[in-house]
Design a protein around this motif. Structure first.
Motif, PDB file in Angstrom:
ATOM      1  N   ALA A  16      31.433 -16.014  12.545  1.00 51.22           N
ATOM      2  CA  ALA A  16      31.784 -14.897  13.429  1.00 51.22           C
ATOM      3  C   ALA A  16      30.660 -14.602  14.412  1.00 51.22           C
ATOM      4  CB  ALA A  16      32.097 -13.663  12.586  1.00 51.22           C
ATOM      5  N   ILE A  17      29.406 -14.685  13.946  1.00 49.34           N
ATOM      6  CA  ILE A  17      28.269 -14.460  14.852  1.00 49.34           C
ATOM      7  C   ILE A  17      28.216 -15.548  15.913  1.00 49.34           C
ATOM      8  CG2 ILE A  17      25.754 -14.356  14.950  1.00 49.34           C
ATOM      9  CD1 ILE A  17      25.827 -13.181  12.107  1.00 49.34           C
ATOM     10  N   ALA A  18      28.441 -16.807  15.505  1.00 50.03           N
ATOM     11  CA  ALA A  18      28.409 -17.912  16.471  1.00 50.03           C
ATOM     12  C   ALA A  18      29.512 -17.764  17.515  1.00 50.03           C
ATOM     13  CB  ALA A  18      28.554 -19.239  15.727  1.00 50.03           C
ATOM     14  N   VAL A  19      30.710 -17.384  17.077  1.00 56.85           N
ATOM     15  CA  VAL A  19      31.814 -17.189  18.032  1.00 56.85           C
ATOM     16  C   VAL A  19      31.488 -16.057  18.997  1.00 56.85           C
ATOM     17  CG1 VAL A  19      34.228 -16.489  18.225  1.00 56.85           C
ATOM     18  CG2 VAL A  19      33.549 -18.139  16.475  1.00 56.85           C
ATOM     19  N   ALA A  20      30.925 -14.943  18.473  1.00 56.61           N
ATOM     20  CA  ALA A  20      30.596 -13.811  19.336  1.00 56.61           C
ATOM     21  C   ALA A  20      29.532 -14.185  20.359  1.00 56.61           C
ATOM     22  CB  ALA A  20      30.131 -12.636  18.475  1.00 56.61           C
ATOM     23  N   VAL A  21      28.516 -14.929  19.926  1.00 50.73           N
ATOM     24  CA  VAL A  21      27.466 -15.330  20.874  1.00 50.73           C
ATOM     25  C   VAL A  21      28.018 -16.305  21.911  1.00 50.73           C
ATOM     26  CG1 VAL A  21      25.269 -16.556  21.063  1.00 50.73           C
ATOM     27  CG2 VAL A  21      25.606 -14.884  19.227  1.00 50.73           C
ATOM     28  N   TYR A  22      28.847 -17.239  21.485  1.00 48.91           N
ATOM     29  CA  TYR A  22      29.415 -18.219  22.417  1.00 48.91           C
ATOM     30  C   TYR A  22      30.275 -17.543  23.471  1.00 48.91           C
ATOM     31  CZ  TYR A  22      32.068 -22.198  24.156  1.00 48.91           C
ATOM     32  OH  TYR A  22      32.657 -23.132  24.966  1.00 48.91           O
ATOM     33  N   ARG A  23      30.968 -16.489  23.067  1.00 49.98           N
ATOM     34  CA  ARG A  23      31.843 -15.790  24.010  1.00 49.98           C
ATOM     35  C   ARG A  23      31.141 -14.622  24.690  1.00 49.98           C
ATOM     36  NH1 ARG A  23      37.432 -15.770  20.306  1.00 49.98           N
ATOM     37  NH2 ARG A  23      37.645 -18.044  20.245  1.00 49.98           N
ATOM     38  N   PHE A  24      29.849 -14.568  24.554  1.00 46.17           N
ATOM     39  CA  PHE A  24      29.019 -13.605  25.270  1.00 46.17           C
ATOM     40  C   PHE A  24      29.230 -12.169  24.774  1.00 46.17           C
ATOM     41  CE2 PHE A  24      27.321 -11.565  29.253  1.00 46.17           C
ATOM     42  CZ  PHE A  24      26.047 -12.052  29.094  1.00 46.17           C
ATOM     43  N   TYR A  25      29.644 -11.983  23.504  1.00 39.83           N
ATOM     44  CA  TYR A  25      29.738 -10.655  22.903  1.00 39.83           C
ATOM     45  C   TYR A  25      28.456 -10.417  22.103  1.00 39.83           C
ATOM     46  CZ  TYR A  25      34.706 -11.044  24.037  1.00 39.83           C
ATOM     47  OH  TYR A  25      35.905 -11.196  24.694  1.00 39.83           O
ATOM     48  N   VAL A  82      26.494  -7.683  21.771  1.00 43.91           N
ATOM     49  CA  VAL A  82      26.407  -6.458  20.982  1.00 43.91           C
ATOM     50  C   VAL A  82      27.159  -6.636  19.665  1.00 43.91           C
ATOM     51  CG1 VAL A  82      26.990  -4.017  20.905  1.00 43.91           C
ATOM     52  CG2 VAL A  82      26.141  -5.023  23.025  1.00 43.91           C
ATOM     53  N   GLU A  83      28.345  -7.223  19.734  1.00 41.57           N
ATOM     54  CA  GLU A  83      29.122  -7.463  18.521  1.00 41.57           C
ATOM     55  C   GLU A  83      28.381  -8.423  17.586  1.00 41.57           C
ATOM     56  OE1 GLU A  83      30.120  -7.406  21.524  1.00 41.57           O
ATOM     57  OE2 GLU A  83      32.027  -6.387  21.763  1.00 41.57           O
ATOM     58  N   ALA A  84      27.767  -9.458  18.154  1.00 41.02           N
ATOM     59  CA  ALA A  84      27.014 -10.390  17.328  1.00 41.02           C
ATOM     60  C   ALA A  84      25.837  -9.708  16.636  1.00 41.02           C
ATOM     61  CB  ALA A  84      26.516 -11.556  18.185  1.00 41.02           C
ATOM     62  N   SER A  85      25.210  -8.762  17.326  1.00 43.54           N
ATOM     63  CA  SER A  85      24.099  -8.023  16.714  1.00 43.54           C
ATOM     64  C   SER A  85      24.583  -7.174  15.544  1.00 43.54           C
ATOM     65  CB  SER A  85      23.427  -7.135  17.758  1.00 43.54           C
ATOM     66  OG  SER A  85      22.952  -7.905  18.845  1.00 43.54           O
ATOM     67  N   VAL A  86      25.748  -6.555  15.711  1.00 45.90           N
ATOM     68  CA  VAL A  86      26.299  -5.739  14.628  1.00 45.90           C
ATOM     69  C   VAL A  86      26.640  -6.614  13.424  1.00 45.90           C
ATOM     70  CG1 VAL A  86      28.214  -4.238  13.950  1.00 45.90           C
ATOM     71  CG2 VAL A  86      27.144  -3.964  16.186  1.00 45.90           C
ATOM     72  N   TYR A  87      27.226  -7.790  13.660  1.00 53.28           N
ATOM     73  CA  TYR A  87      27.571  -8.685  12.549  1.00 53.28           C
ATOM     74  C   TYR A  87      26.310  -9.178  11.837  1.00 53.28           C
ATOM     75  CZ  TYR A  87      32.025  -8.777  15.073  1.00 53.28           C
ATOM     76  OH  TYR A  87      33.178  -8.427  15.715  1.00 53.28           O
ATOM     77  N   THR A  88      25.266  -9.437  12.590  1.00 54.98           N
ATOM     78  CA  THR A  88      24.007  -9.874  11.983  1.00 54.98           C
ATOM     79  C   THR A  88      23.413  -8.770  11.110  1.00 54.98           C
ATOM     80  OG1 THR A  88      23.599 -11.285  13.911  1.00 54.98           O
ATOM     81  CG2 THR A  88      21.728 -10.815  12.466  1.00 54.98           C
ATOM     82  N   TYR A  89      23.465  -7.544  11.620  1.00 50.68           N
ATOM     83  CA  TYR A  89      22.981  -6.388  10.856  1.00 50.68           C
ATOM     84  C   TYR A  89      23.763  -6.243   9.552  1.00 50.68           C
ATOM     85  CZ  TYR A  89      22.164  -1.405   9.843  1.00 50.68           C
ATOM     86  OH  TYR A  89      21.857  -0.219   9.243  1.00 50.68           O
ATOM     87  N   THR A  90      25.091  -6.365   9.637  1.00 52.77           N
ATOM     88  CA  THR A  90      25.935  -6.231   8.445  1.00 52.77           C
ATOM     89  C   THR A  90      25.644  -7.337   7.441  1.00 52.77           C
ATOM     90  OG1 THR A  90      27.662  -5.208   9.796  1.00 52.77           O
ATOM     91  CG2 THR A  90      28.314  -6.092   7.646  1.00 52.77           C
ATOM     92  N   MET A  91      25.532  -8.568   7.903  1.00 58.77           N
ATOM     93  CA  MET A  91      25.261  -9.685   7.010  1.00 58.77           C
ATOM     94  C   MET A  91      23.922  -9.502   6.296  1.00 58.77           C
ATOM     95  SD  MET A  91      24.892 -13.755   7.929  1.00 58.77           S
ATOM     96  CE  MET A  91      23.388 -13.440   8.863  1.00 58.77           C
ATOM     97  N   PHE A  92      22.914  -9.074   7.016  1.00 61.66           N
ATOM     98  CA  PHE A  92      21.580  -8.930   6.429  1.00 61.66           C
ATOM     99  C   PHE A  92      21.571  -7.864   5.337  1.00 61.66           C
ATOM    100  CE2 PHE A  92      17.449  -6.832   6.306  1.00 61.66           C
ATOM    101  CZ  PHE A  92      16.593  -7.900   6.080  1.00 61.66           C
ATOM    102  N   PHE A  93      22.062  -6.668   5.653  1.00 58.78           N
ATOM    103  CA  PHE A  93      21.971  -5.581   4.684  1.00 58.78           C
ATOM    104  C   PHE A  93      22.980  -5.730   3.553  1.00 58.78           C
ATOM    105  CE2 PHE A  93      19.616  -3.457   8.097  1.00 58.78           C
ATOM    106  CZ  PHE A  93      18.566  -2.941   7.365  1.00 58.78           C
ATOM    107  N   SER A  94      24.123  -6.336   3.802  1.00 60.40           N
ATOM    108  CA  SER A  94      25.054  -6.578   2.712  1.00 60.40           C
ATOM    109  C   SER A  94      24.474  -7.591   1.726  1.00 60.40           C
ATOM    110  CB  SER A  94      26.393  -7.075   3.255  1.00 60.40           C
ATOM    111  OG  SER A  94      27.302  -7.321   2.219  1.00 60.40           O
ATOM    112  N   THR A  95      23.791  -8.591   2.235  1.00 65.19           N
ATOM    113  CA  THR A  95      23.172  -9.587   1.364  1.00 65.19           C
ATOM    114  C   THR A  95      22.128  -8.959   0.453  1.00 65.19           C
ATOM    115  OG1 THR A  95      23.562 -11.346   2.976  1.00 65.19           O
ATOM    116  CG2 THR A  95      21.849 -11.728   1.322  1.00 65.19           C
ATOM    117  N   PHE A  96      21.221  -8.187   1.031  1.00 64.65           N
ATOM    118  CA  PHE A  96      20.132  -7.646   0.230  1.00 64.65           C
ATOM    119  C   PHE A  96      20.550  -6.411  -0.562  1.00 64.65           C
ATOM    120  CE2 PHE A  96      17.767 -10.235   3.271  1.00 64.65           C
ATOM    121  CZ  PHE A  96      16.901 -10.891   2.406  1.00 64.65           C
TER     122      PHE A  96
END
Length: 732
Positions: free
Chosen positions: A522-531, A533-547
């Motif tokens: 999902a992060i790769a798709v968002a970055v490829y499509r120039f989203y 802000v959305e990619a940053s939110v997904y990265t934040y969610t992935m990081f904190f959900s993992t830990f």
């Protein structure tokens, strides 16, 4: 006699299904002295909704401390003493309310506790707001009837009394002095007013639950009858009830006599104890001068000597450490001399009223070199209210109105431990005596050294590695309980019947953490499509959900990079904001409006999560509002173009419908399928489905904008204007 009735009530509490002691609702009452009748009024009720079904409520009673219960049938820790609690069941059937009375005659004065709970919890994880649980309420009220002028029986003085009628028994009381080794009660001169055969029954002591040791004595005719009691409770009023067994209303005249055998203790003089205490406190300070007080283990004895006394008392200091945390320190050192001539006695003070909510631990360690006889045994008894003064090989450890707990150490087994769960509020005594198999003559002159460690702790062994010790409160009363995890159970989380193996714990941690890596597509798709802000939110969610899930594990596979509460809040915030920005991105709004909604929605979501982190509307509210915005925007785009939006059937078939299907499956798993047993893989499925649905639902990039368009902007010295007819507005 003048009777006074009193009424005590406490507010109703909402009952919970039982999974650990914290689910039991506790009621704490105090029964006054000279109470002859205690009546509990138990009121249970349930809601009227369709979710309310027939339910059985279990109510436990105990005097002196909270009841020790085991509804799940789990194992208690080794060396723990467990006596079943007295309990009754209240059934809520077709009626929405049930009222039950429980009567106790001649109850013991002091603290009484009631604990109520529902049956075992089903284990299903319910999302707050998806279902409405049925409220089951329970309230306990107490009525007492007490005498204001109860006659006092003086020791050694015969006192005549009259039982007016069989319906009106006679109540008297006698005070038991300290160091009383025995008591003898005698009833004589029994005469009835109608010159019939005299028949009376005498009840000595008060009723305590779960076990009652009330003594009964039946006397018939004019013959004198008596009852001898060993180790009556020291410095307490002993209630005696005499009731007539005759028929009719004839009165009965009797003469009662109570006498005591007092034990003379032999111990270190109080003055030398005071010097020893000052020396130990002064030695703890740097630069303190020495003292001439006796060294540890060499305590002088008083003039009575060890052979002329029936017990040897050792001075003990109570040291309060924290809430429900006490340490007992022997002034003459941790080693106690034990002989065969008389028992050695230690007083463990637990009568503050706030000590009954923990666990009393007594540990004995025999110094093998101090015992000259290889087959000798040191017998010990831990008892409440009065000590055991006659220890023998049978180790009954019984006193006049209670049952103590036996211990023993020998050269073959030099260590012994006793754990008393929720000890009753009282003075506790530890009695030790040296015993020999061929009689006390064999042990004459022998002495053993026993090291005693005694302390009160909230939870034994701090509930172990698979439990958490929680301090519970009911009004001003504090008590502790263990909340177990990773399948472990029991009072101190020592029952491994259903425990997860280390491999299962590692697997659960890996599934819950590595499943968040599904956000990478999902992060790769968002970055490829120039989203971005959305990619940053997904990265934040992935990081904190993992830990967060790495820190949330119940077993040994745990890693916390920061405070648990912070990780949990960031995980919940990232999850809800991810859904919020994804749906708004699908709406194809103007960029300025979209980013304003991004920020405003994130702030409102952060506020709502702070108010109620687990409320379902904290997730459903932003989702529904975002869906309304998306549908409105799609209808607007469709009306402008005069055809369905999105217009491509491939977009619907290959992207939107799979994404929506994955989202609905994820919500169903999250809301209806998760239990405590399958959480680690059902929640991992939730992670995978949500991340995959985001990758499918993200809209395609603008047709007139190339990916990575900022590289072109960096090389130009002027601003490029584009006419995005697809969106029917200009971007400058």
């Amino acid at each position: 006699s003048l009777y006074v009735s009193e009424y005590f009530s406490q507010s109703a509490q909402k009952l919970s299904f039982y999974s650990w002691y914290g689910n039991a609702k506790l009621f704490h009452f105090h029964v006054p002295e000279d109470t002859v009748l205690l009546r509990w009024l138990l009121q249970a009720s349930r809601g009227k909704g369709p979710e309310c079904t027939n339910m059985e409520i279990t109510v436990h009673f105990r005097h002196g401390a909270p009841p020790v219960i085991n509804p799940l049938g789990t194992r208690f820790p080794a060396n723990a003493t467990v006596r079943p609690s007295y309990n009754i069941s209240i059934t809520l059937g077709s009626a929405v309310q049930n009222t039950t009375f429980v009567n106790v005659t001649t109850p013991a004065a002091g603290d009484w506790f009631i604990a109520a709970h529902l049956p075992q919890a089903a284990g299903r994880i319910e999302v707050k707001g998806f279902s409405t649980p049925c409220p089951y309420m329970f309230q306990a009220d107490m009525f007492v009837l007490r005498l204001t002028d109860m006659p006092v029986l003086e020791p050694g003085v015969p006192m005549p009394h009259t039982v007016v009628s069989p319906a009106k028994p006679l109540h008297v009381k006698v005070f038991v002095p300290k160091h009383a080794a025995g008591m003898r009660f005698q009833l004589s001169s029994c005469v009835t007013s109608e010159q019939r055969a005299c028949a009376v029954r005498v009840l000595l002591g008060s009723i305590t639950l779960p076990q009652s040791f009330q003594r009964s004595l039946t006397c018939t005719g004019s013959i004198n009858c008596s009852l001898a009691l060993d180790s009556p409770p020291w410095e307490k009023w002993l209630q005696i009830m005499v009731e007539s067994l005759g028929t009719g209303n004839a009165s009965v005249s009797v003469e009662m006599l109570a006498s005591f055998t007092v034990c003379r203790p032999g111990s270190t003089s109080s003055f030398l104890n005071f010097i020893s205490l000052n020396q130990s406190q002064a030695a703890a300070r740097p630069g303190a001068a020495g003292s001439s007080a006796p060294a540890a283990g060499e305590a002088p004895r008083n003039a009575s000597g060890p052979r002329s006394s029936c017990l040897q008392s050792q001075p003990v200091v109570r040291e309060d450490l924290d809430v429900v945390s006490v340490r007992y320190r022997l002034l003459n050192g941790p080693s106690v001399p034990v002989s065969s001539l008389s028992p050695t006695l230690l007083l463990l003070n637990l009568n503050t009223g706030m000590d009954s909510g923990g666990s009393l631990v007594v540990n004995l360690l025999l110094n093998k070199t101090s015992v000259s006889l290889a087959n000798a045994t040191v017998a010990a008894c831990v008892s409440a209210a009065s000590p055991v003064l006659s220890l023998n090989a049978t180790q009954n450890c019984s006193t006049a109105f209670s049952q103590g707990y036996p211990l023993s150490v020998s050269t073959s087994s030099a260590e012994a431990m006793l754990i008393v769960l929720y000890p009753q509020t009282d003075d506790w005594f530890l009695s030790l005596q040296l015993l020999c198999p061929k009689g006390q003559g064999e042990c004459s002159g022998a002495e053993a050294k026993v090291t005693v460690f005694a302390y009160l702790t909230p939870c034994f062994n701090d509930c172990g590695p698979y439990g958490q010790c929680s301090l519970l409160r009911r009004h001003g009363y504090l008590y502790a309980g263990c909340s177990c995890k990773a399948g472990w159970g029991g009072w101190s989380c020592t029952d491994d019947t259903k425990a997860q193996s280390v491999g299962t714990q590692n697997l659960a941690t890996l599934l819950l953490t590595l499943s968040n890596l599904m956000f990478l597509p999902a992060i790769a798709v968002a970055v490829y499509r120039f989203y971005l802000v959305e990619a940053s939110v997904y990265t934040y969610t992935m990081f904190f959900s993992t830990f967060y899930h790495a820190c949330d594990q119940p077993g040994v596979a745990v890693m916390c990079i920061m405070d648990y509460d912070t990780l949990q809040y960031c995980d919940f915030l990232g999850s809800v904001v991810s859904i919020w920005v994804t749906i708004l991105c699908m709406a194809r709004l103007k960029k300025i409006l979209k980013y304003v909604l991004f920020v405003l929605g994130t702030l409102l979501i952060a506020m709502s999560l702070q108010l109620d982190r687990r409320g379902v509307w904290n997730m459903m509210g932003p989702c529904l509002f975002a869906l309304v915005i998306m549908v409105t925007a799609w209808v607007h785009h469709g009306a402008k173009r005069r055809h369905c939006y999105p217009s491509s059937w491939k977009r619907w078939v290959f992207y939107l419908l799979p994404g929506i299907t994955l989202a609905f499956i994820a919500i169903s798993v999250y809301a209806f399928m998760e239990t405590n047993e399958n959480y680690y893989y059902t929640h991992s499925i939730w992670h995978v489905l949500v991340a995959c649905s985001v990758a499918f639902l993200l809209p395609p990039q603008d047709k007139h904008k190339k990916p990575w368009a900022w590289s072109q902007k960096l090389t130009c010295r002027y601003q490029i204007c584009q006419n995005d007819r697809e969106e029917l507005y200009a971007v400058t």
